[in-house]
Write an enzyme that holds these catalytic residues in place. Structure first.
Site, PDB file in Angstrom:
ATOM      1  N   THR A 152      -5.945   2.628  -7.184  1.00  0.00           N
ATOM      2  CA  THR A 152      -7.131   2.728  -6.219  1.00  0.00           C
ATOM      3  C   THR A 152      -7.943   3.927  -6.472  1.00  0.00           C
ATOM      4  O   THR A 152      -7.283   4.967  -6.168  1.00  0.00           O
ATOM      5  CB  THR A 152      -6.882   2.443  -4.622  1.00  0.00           C
ATOM      6  OG1 THR A 152      -6.522   1.172  -4.254  1.00  0.00           O
ATOM      7  CG2 THR A 152      -8.233   2.608  -4.002  1.00  0.00           C
TER       8      THR A 152
ATOM      9  N   TYR B 195      -2.243   5.538  -4.615  1.00  0.00           N
ATOM     10  CA  TYR B 195      -3.572   6.573  -4.261  1.00  0.00           C
ATOM     11  C   TYR B 195      -2.930   7.848  -5.224  1.00  0.00           C
ATOM     12  O   TYR B 195      -1.832   8.078  -5.342  1.00  0.00           O
ATOM     13  CB  TYR B 195      -3.680   6.968  -2.921  1.00  0.00           C
ATOM     14  CG  TYR B 195      -4.295   5.778  -1.939  1.00  0.00           C
ATOM     15  CD1 TYR B 195      -5.415   5.329  -2.272  1.00  0.00           C
ATOM     16  CD2 TYR B 195      -3.608   5.146  -0.831  1.00  0.00           C
ATOM     17  CE1 TYR B 195      -6.349   4.299  -1.466  1.00  0.00           C
ATOM     18  CE2 TYR B 195      -4.077   4.226  -0.021  1.00  0.00           C
ATOM     19  CZ  TYR B 195      -5.540   3.885  -0.566  1.00  0.00           C
ATOM     20  OH  TYR B 195      -6.044   2.776   0.295  1.00  0.00           O
TER      21      TYR B 195
ATOM     22  N   SER C 109       0.818  -1.218   0.137  1.00  0.00           N
ATOM     23  CA  SER C 109      -0.144   0.059   0.026  1.00  0.00           C
ATOM     24  C   SER C 109       0.747   1.328  -0.200  1.00  0.00           C
ATOM     25  O   SER C 109       2.004   1.273   0.430  1.00  0.00           O
ATOM     26  CB  SER C 109      -0.780   0.189   1.129  1.00  0.00           C
ATOM     27  OG  SER C 109      -1.721   1.282   1.460  1.00  0.00           O
TER      28      SER C 109
ATOM     29  N   HIS D  26     -13.928  -1.594  -0.909  1.00  0.00           N
ATOM     30  CA  HIS D  26     -12.795  -1.024  -0.002  1.00  0.00           C
ATOM     31  C   HIS D  26     -13.145  -1.913   1.253  1.00  0.00           C
ATOM     32  O   HIS D  26     -12.841  -1.409   2.489  1.00  0.00           O
ATOM     33  CB  HIS D  26     -12.713   0.310   0.377  1.00  0.00           C
ATOM     34  CG  HIS D  26     -11.642   1.044   0.489  1.00  0.00           C
ATOM     35  ND1 HIS D  26     -10.920   1.531  -0.568  1.00  0.00           N
ATOM     36  CD2 HIS D  26     -10.621   0.986   1.471  1.00  0.00           C
ATOM     37  CE1 HIS D  26      -9.510   1.764   0.007  1.00  0.00           C
ATOM     38  NE2 HIS D  26      -9.685   1.871   1.262  1.00  0.00           N
TER      39      HIS D  26
ATOM     40  N   LYS E 144      -8.517  -0.568  -9.021  1.00  0.00           N
ATOM     41  CA  LYS E 144      -9.266  -1.346  -7.622  1.00  0.00           C
ATOM     42  C   LYS E 144     -10.367  -0.164  -7.330  1.00  0.00           C
ATOM     43  O   LYS E 144     -10.056   0.929  -7.566  1.00  0.00           O
ATOM     44  CB  LYS E 144      -8.295  -1.219  -6.694  1.00  0.00           C
ATOM     45  CG  LYS E 144      -8.843  -1.937  -5.422  1.00  0.00           C
ATOM     46  CD  LYS E 144      -7.760  -2.224  -4.305  1.00  0.00           C
ATOM     47  CE  LYS E 144      -8.177  -2.774  -2.956  1.00  0.00           C
ATOM     48  NZ  LYS E 144      -9.005  -1.917  -2.184  1.00  0.00           N
TER      49      LYS E 144
END
Length: 381
Positions: free
Chosen positions: A156, A130, A107, A276, A252
């Protein structure tokens, strides 16, 4: 030693060993948590067709995800604060995934950095991105992922705004975490966790602190993150990131057939049906409930993956039967990590493999590539 038979056993042990604020962060949904519960409960409504007197020798769960060989169609999902479930958590999880033969996804909001994972693994891993307002930071992050030989970028799209998670608010979870009297007392009951954290230098967000402009320590991180998630995110940004990255791209956060078709148009290699983990829009459909319509909408134009609610190898088989080329596990491996570190993540994967293998056999199949809707009882999906 505690006998571990299923993912629930790992969850119970993790709850005992991980400080409440970090356990709740991993295990919470948003608002009433109805979507969080539905993700798991809707799997239970799907029933199998049991078959008998079929040759079950030489069974195999081996498959591929975006062209990469996998021991079974499961990847470790990108999860923020993994390194707060257990010291050096992302490193330990990545090592367990590599040994098992499934992808690990790091992440953006991880404790260990991209470079940390690359230094402790020998095979390429995936990186989740992100989109922040600071595009130069994003450029550098993509370059760092390339330098670390990441083989896929997971973009994402469902976190432009943050879902309200009541447990986090009650626990005072922030960056840095608030050391309230309640939190300090709870930490005192987790000596194993505390000793582990004292023994590692990795206690901040390794991909951000020291890399983003004006973020030099944890105290400056909170204000930066609150301002950086980009409310203007659009499919034009997806196109830019795809060109900037130049490699395999997975999108995603898809829960709608029209968005799935836009993923196809974007040129992405795969999409992940995901809400999520029930942590964003409470009241949204479960991921397994949304999966069939999305598979029908895009056909074979793009590889469809899913996450949300996977708690057993049976869930893996059900998702594959409904058209998923692979699934992602977040909470199950975090439970394993919090319970027993790297050994716990390996145990989680072993449990899923065994359950998936036995379920496939009871349905009369020997190869995961044979799994389709025919193994499910009509009217239950």
């Amino acid at each position: 030693m505690t006998i571990i038979t299923n993912i629930e056993d790992l969850r119970v042990l993790a709850q005992k060993r991980v400080p409440r604020m970090f356990y709740d962060y991993a295990d919470a949904g948003s608002w009433t948590e109805s979507t969080y519960r539905a993700n798991n409960e809707d799997f239970g409504k799907i029933k199998f067709r049991q078959r008998v007197a079929v040759n079950l020798e030489n069974r195999s769960l081996a498959s591929t995800m975006i062209g990469q060989d996998v021991a079974m169609p499961v990847a470790l999902a990108p999860t923020g604060l993994t390194g707060m479930q257990h010291a050096d958590g992302e490193i330990l999880a990545a090592k367990a995934a590599e040994k098992f033969g499934v992808p690990f996804t790091l992440s953006t909001m991880s404790i260990c950095s991209i470079e940390d994972i690359a230094a402790h693994t020998s095979k390429p891993f995936w990186f989740q991105l992100y989109v922040m307002k600071d595009r130069e930071f994003i450029n550098r992050l993509i370059d760092r992922a390339k330098a670390a030989r990441c083989s896929a970028l997971v973009l994402t799209l469902d976190l432009q705004v943050l879902g309200q998670r009541h447990k986090d608010l009650r626990n005072g979870l922030s960056a840095p975490p608030k050391l309230t009297i309640a939190n300090i007392l709870n930490l005192a009951t987790k000596p194993r966790w505390c000793l582990g954290m004292l023994g590692t230098p990795r206690r901040s967000f390794g991909n951000i602190v020291g890399h983003a402009t004006s973020v030099s320590d944890m105290s400056s991180l909170s204000s930066w993150t609150s301002q950086q998630f980009d409310l203007s995110l659009s499919w034009k940004d997806v196109e830019w990131i795809k060109q900037r990255w130049g490699g395999k791209l997975i999108i995603k956060g898809i829960m709608d057939a029209e968005d799935a078709r836009l993923c196809v148009e974007s040129g992405a290699d795969a999409l992940i049906v995901s809400n999520h983990g029930g942590r964003q829009l409470d009241g949204a459909q479960s991921s397994i409930g949304a999966l069939p319509a999305i598979v029908d909408a895009v056909g074979k134009q793009i590889e469809v993956h899913m996450d949300g609610g996977i708690r057993s190898g049976q869930d893996v088989i059900k998702a594959v039967a409904l058209g998923a080329k692979g699934v992602y596990i977040g909470r199950p491996f975090l439970y394993g990590l919090g319970a027993m570190g790297e050994q716990g993540v390996a145990k989680c994967l072993d449990i899923l493999r065994n359950e998936a293998d036995l379920t496939m056999a009871f349905c009369g199949l020997r190869d995961i590539r044979q799994v389709d809707k025919n193994i499910l009882l009509p009217g239950t999906f």
